[in-house]
Write a protein that holds these residues in place. Sequence first.
Motif, short mmCIF file in Angstrom:
data_model
loop_
_atom_site.label_atom_id
_atom_site.label_comp_id
_atom_site.label_asym_id
_atom_site.label_seq_id
_atom_site.Cartn_x
_atom_site.Cartn_y
_atom_site.Cartn_z
N ASP A 1 1.18 -1.37 0.09
CA ASP A 1 -0.22 0.41 -0.14
C ASP A 1 1.04 1.33 -0.27
O ASP A 1 0.14 2.54 -0.17
CB ASP A 1 -0.75 -0.28 1.15
N LEU A 2 2.30 1.06 0.30
CA LEU A 2 3.00 2.45 -0.16
C LEU A 2 3.27 2.80 -1.52
O LEU A 2 3.77 1.73 -2.19
CB LEU A 2 4.32 1.94 0.82
N VAL A 3 2.76 3.52 -1.73
CA VAL A 3 2.79 4.06 -3.41
C VAL A 3 3.80 5.39 -3.62
O VAL A 3 2.89 6.14 -2.76
CB VAL A 3 1.21 3.33 -3.84
N ILE A 4 4.70 5.49 -4.40
CA ILE A 4 5.78 6.46 -4.90
C ILE A 4 5.31 7.04 -5.97
O ILE A 4 5.99 6.23 -7.10
CB ILE A 4 6.78 6.70 -4.08
N SER A 5 5.00 7.92 -6.20
CA SER A 5 5.40 8.50 -7.43
C SER A 5 6.31 9.59 -7.48
O SER A 5 6.37 10.70 -6.93
CB SER A 5 3.46 9.16 -7.51
N ILE A 6 6.66 9.27 -8.77
CA ILE A 6 7.37 10.63 -9.79
C ILE A 6 6.82 11.05 -10.83
O ILE A 6 6.56 10.06 -11.34
CB ILE A 6 9.14 10.01 -10.01
N SER A 7 6.68 12.21 -11.49
CA SER A 7 6.57 12.96 -12.25
C SER A 7 7.56 14.50 -12.58
O SER A 7 7.97 14.78 -11.64
CB SER A 7 5.13 13.67 -12.36
N THR A 8 7.63 14.21 -14.16
CA THR A 8 8.28 15.64 -13.87
C THR A 8 6.91 16.16 -14.64
O THR A 8 7.92 16.97 -16.06
CB THR A 8 9.58 15.03 -15.20
N SER A 9 6.19 16.50 -14.99
CA SER A 9 5.16 17.36 -15.50
C SER A 9 4.95 16.75 -16.65
O SER A 9 4.48 18.24 -17.64
CB SER A 9 5.18 18.29 -15.29
N GLY A 10 5.73 16.03 -17.71
CA GLY A 10 6.01 15.32 -18.91
C GLY A 10 7.11 15.85 -19.29
O GLY A 10 7.74 15.83 -20.48
N LYS A 11 8.58 16.38 -18.48
CA LYS A 11 9.33 17.45 -19.46
C LYS A 11 10.04 16.49 -19.74
O LYS A 11 10.08 16.57 -20.36
CB LYS A 11 9.36 18.32 -18.55
N CYS A 12 10.11 15.19 -19.20
CA CYS A 12 11.38 14.26 -19.18
C CYS A 12 11.25 13.33 -18.02
O CYS A 12 11.30 12.83 -17.50
CB CYS A 12 13.09 14.80 -18.82
N PRO A 13 10.19 12.28 -18.65
CA PRO A 13 10.30 11.08 -18.47
C PRO A 13 11.12 9.82 -18.11
O PRO A 13 11.20 9.02 -17.02
CB PRO A 13 8.96 10.01 -19.70
N ALA A 14 12.17 10.26 -19.06
CA ALA A 14 13.83 9.22 -18.63
C ALA A 14 13.84 9.54 -17.58
O ALA A 14 14.62 8.75 -16.45
CB ALA A 14 15.19 9.54 -19.73
N LEU A 15 14.25 10.86 -16.67
CA LEU A 15 14.49 11.65 -15.23
C LEU A 15 14.00 11.04 -14.51
O LEU A 15 13.77 10.37 -13.74
CB LEU A 15 14.53 13.06 -15.43
N ALA A 16 12.36 10.58 -14.76
CA ALA A 16 11.55 10.21 -13.57
C ALA A 16 11.63 8.31 -13.64
O ALA A 16 11.64 8.02 -12.22
CB ALA A 16 10.18 10.72 -14.12
N LYS A 17 12.20 7.57 -14.82
CA LYS A 17 12.54 6.80 -14.70
C LYS A 17 13.65 6.64 -13.96
O LYS A 17 13.99 5.65 -13.44
CB LYS A 17 12.86 6.11 -15.66
#
Length: 209
Positions: free
Chosen positions: A123-139
């Motif tokens: 149930d621990l969910v950690i979300s990472i977003s770059t607001s669509g600017k660079c998905p590779a960085l989020a990955k």
Amino acid sequence: MAIGYYPINLNITHKSCLVIGGGKVAQRKVEGLVESQASVTVISPSTTRALDTLAAQGLIRIIRREYRQGDLEGTFLVISATDDEEINQAVFAEAGEKGLLVNVVDQPELCNFIVPSVVRRGDLVISISTSGKCPALAKRVRKQIEKQYGPEYQEYLLLLSQAREKIKASYKTEQERGKALERVMDSGILELIRVGKKDLAEETIERCI
């Protein structure tokens, strides 16, 4: 003006979700929806073996044809994961007319929501977003977080949840409850879980409460 995104965790349990496309990208989106217990339909003339397997297991439904106008009727959320620009535009237009949540993969201008990179530990969910600017960085950030927050956090959160309920029953004020929960989290139980000593972790929690 830059698009402003409001972070939110959306409950899609048993909600009707539609994925247009049947390739590898669509597969990843479907797997995420299934993991969130959505009711998933895929529309595509061809699909990956993994999607075929999910369908055979009864976890998704596949309609083997191209998208048609009207396919979004009754849908809560739609993801278009095709290489066909005409289809993507049509899906976005129909979703807009119906006021649906829509995401056209890799085209932020055809989305009213974006899917973050996610680390799940129960149930621990950690979300990472770059607001669509660079998905590779989020990955990349996701991979770093996966190393920091291992599978032991699933059991850790479960024990903390149980401890929280006991604390609520044992203390009257929010201040007292907060201090008790802090004692539990500072007691070293995470390390005990990490080395397989769950029983000792539970005993430690009882002492802290």
